[in-house]
Write an enzyme that holds these catalytic residues in place. Structure first.
Site, PDB file in Angstrom:
ATOM      1  N   ASP A  22      17.711  29.677  47.365  1.00  9.64           N
ATOM      2  CA  ASP A  22      16.279  29.663  47.686  1.00  9.64           C
ATOM      3  C   ASP A  22      15.821  31.048  48.139  1.00  9.64           C
ATOM      4  O   ASP A  22      16.604  31.823  48.678  1.00  9.64           O
ATOM      5  CB  ASP A  22      16.024  28.628  48.790  1.00  9.64           C
ATOM      6  CG  ASP A  22      14.552  28.268  48.915  1.00  9.64           C
ATOM      7  OD1 ASP A  22      13.752  28.648  48.023  1.00  9.64           O
ATOM      8  OD2 ASP A  22      14.187  27.627  49.918  1.00  9.64           O
ATOM      9  N   HIS A  39      13.781  36.315  40.696  1.00 12.24           N
ATOM     10  CA  HIS A  39      14.746  35.523  39.926  1.00 12.24           C
ATOM     11  C   HIS A  39      15.746  36.444  39.216  1.00 12.24           C
ATOM     12  O   HIS A  39      16.936  36.157  39.165  1.00 12.24           O
ATOM     13  CB  HIS A  39      14.025  34.648  38.893  1.00 12.24           C
ATOM     14  CG  HIS A  39      13.100  33.635  39.504  1.00 12.24           C
ATOM     15  ND1 HIS A  39      13.453  32.879  40.605  1.00 12.24           N
ATOM     16  CD2 HIS A  39      11.841  33.246  39.175  1.00 12.24           C
ATOM     17  CE1 HIS A  39      12.446  32.073  40.930  1.00 12.24           C
ATOM     18  NE2 HIS A  39      11.452  32.280  40.073  1.00 12.24           N
ATOM     19  N   LEU A 133      38.110  28.496  38.177  1.00 11.48           N
ATOM     20  CA  LEU A 133      36.899  27.941  38.798  1.00 11.48           C
ATOM     21  C   LEU A 133      36.083  27.132  37.796  1.00 11.48           C
ATOM     22  O   LEU A 133      35.936  27.519  36.635  1.00 11.48           O
ATOM     23  CB  LEU A 133      36.040  29.111  39.308  1.00 11.48           C
ATOM     24  CG  LEU A 133      34.643  28.770  39.824  1.00 11.48           C
ATOM     25  CD1 LEU A 133      34.715  28.046  41.160  1.00 11.48           C
ATOM     26  CD2 LEU A 133      33.785  30.038  39.968  1.00 11.48           C
TER      27      LEU A 133
HETATM   28  C1  FPP Z   1      14.516  29.574  44.340  1.00 18.14           C
HETATM   29  O1  FPP Z   1      13.668  30.616  44.707  1.00 18.14           O
HETATM   30  C2  FPP Z   1      15.221  29.816  43.092  1.00 18.14           C
HETATM   31  C3  FPP Z   1      15.031  29.128  41.920  1.00 18.14           C
HETATM   32  C4  FPP Z   1      14.060  28.061  41.761  1.00 18.14           C
HETATM   33  C5  FPP Z   1      15.780  29.452  40.713  1.00 18.14           C
HETATM   34  C6  FPP Z   1      17.171  29.999  40.854  1.00 18.14           C
HETATM   35  C7  FPP Z   1      17.474  30.706  39.625  1.00 18.14           C
HETATM   36  C8  FPP Z   1      18.133  31.865  39.516  1.00 18.14           C
HETATM   37  C9  FPP Z   1      18.746  32.610  40.646  1.00 18.14           C
HETATM   38  C10 FPP Z   1      18.212  32.454  38.170  1.00 18.14           C
HETATM   39  C11 FPP Z   1      19.509  32.505  37.457  1.00 18.14           C
HETATM   40  C12 FPP Z   1      20.494  31.456  37.634  1.00 18.14           C
HETATM   41  C13 FPP Z   1      21.614  31.337  36.904  1.00 18.14           C
HETATM   42  C14 FPP Z   1      22.539  30.223  37.211  1.00 18.14           C
HETATM   43  C15 FPP Z   1      21.985  32.249  35.799  1.00 18.14           C
HETATM   44  P1  FPP Z   1      12.115  30.269  44.864  1.00 18.14           P
HETATM   45  O2  FPP Z   1      11.445  30.704  43.619  1.00 18.14           O
HETATM   46  O3  FPP Z   1      11.967  28.848  45.233  1.00 18.14           O
HETATM   47  O4  FPP Z   1      11.758  31.224  46.054  1.00 18.14           O
HETATM   48  P2  FPP Z   1      10.652  30.974  47.172  1.00 18.14           P
HETATM   49  O5  FPP Z   1      11.076  29.750  47.920  1.00 18.14           O
HETATM   50  O6  FPP Z   1      10.747  32.202  47.992  1.00 18.14           O
HETATM   51  O7  FPP Z   1       9.349  30.827  46.458  1.00 18.14           O
END
Ligand code: FPP
Length: 241
Positions: A22, A39, A133
């Site tokens: 997050d 991201h 893993l």
């Molecule tokens: C949360 O941050 C994150 C996500 C919804 C997506 C996670 C995805 C990645 C890290 C991209 C790549 C992943 C892989 C497995 C290759 P948020 O957008 O909810 O952040 P915020 O809470 O600050 O708005």
């Protein structure tokens, strides 16, 4: 530099770690960039944490990459996130193989666009023989979706005479979840200061230790991960006994 890695008790590592990644958006915003930049940097953390988990011998690492609820984000963000996820999976397949990592996916994959599902399946197939893993990506996943689905399947089984009501047990339910071959997480980590579980692995975390950190996901790197494991090792797990 790794301070916590040296402090870990290698004989008592968690077998399965689940992570709610997050804070990508907030991390980017604080730096004056748009969410997708967060991201993109989150991908570097994914790579680092996967490498760290493989290095110390964690058996299962589950990452909440895309929730059922994430489909409700603005369309450009959904598309960019999906592309980033799938491009990363495709690009990292050789490195997964070099590191003996097997990829799995849990979630309602029928909702993914065709191109995404096909590329994901290719990576799963190409890494299926690896014995190190297991990296589990939760994609279009939500726990209530998963439990609802399991319930429907069990009810069908009862209706058709495959099961009696008395056959319904902890184990039968676990066996109908998308995680059926995966042990329950020992440790669940959530980054970015939010202290909730957000529809992730609700059944499976019955006895998991929860670890919350203020660090945003794009800033969460190897030593933060080792610190979480270190803190886990300081706790006394009694499983209700
Ligand atoms: C949360 O941050 C994150 C996500 C919804 C997506 C996670 C995805 C990645 C890290 C991209 C790549 C992943 C892989 C497995 C290759 P948020 O957008 O909810 O952040 P915020 O809470 O600050 O708005």
């Amino acid at each position: 530099m790794s301070f916590y890695k040296e402090k870990l008790d290698k004989a008592r590592l968690p077998k399965h770690i689940a992570i709610i990644m997050d804070g990508n958006g907030r991390w980017a915003k604080e730096r004056g960039y748009d969410r997708i930049f967060g991201h993109q940097n989150g991908v570097t953390s994914v790579r680092e944490i996967t490498e760290a988990a493989a290095e110390i011998g964690i058996e299962y690492l589950t990452l909440y990459a895309f929730s059922t609820e994430n489909w409700g984000r603005p369309q450009p963000e959904v598309e960019a996130l999906m592309e980033l996820l799938i491009d990363t999976i495709e690009k990292e397949t050789p490195s997964l193989n070099q590191n003996n990592i097997r990829l799995m996916a849990i979630g309602d994959l029928s909702r993914l666009p065709d191109y995404a599902r096909e590329k994901l399946q290719r990576c799963i197939d190409q890494t299926s023989q690896n014995s190190g893993l297991t990296l589990v990506l939760a994609l279009s996943y939500s726990s209530r979706w998963e439990i609802t689905n399991a319930l429907k399947n069990i009810c069908e089984g009862v209706q058709s005479g495959k099961y009696n009501i008395d056959d319904i047990s902890d184990k039968l339910i676990s066996d109908h979840l998308t995680t059926k071959s995966i042990p329950d997480p020992d440790l669940m980590i959530r980054t970015s200061g939010e202290e909730r579980v957000s529809n992730f692995l609700l059944w499976q975390i019955a006895y998991s230790e929860l670890y919350f950190t203020q660090t945003h996901w794009p800033a969460f790197r190897k030593d933060n991960f080792y610190q979480a494991i270190y803190e886990f090792q300081q706790r006394d797990r009694r499983f209700g006994k």
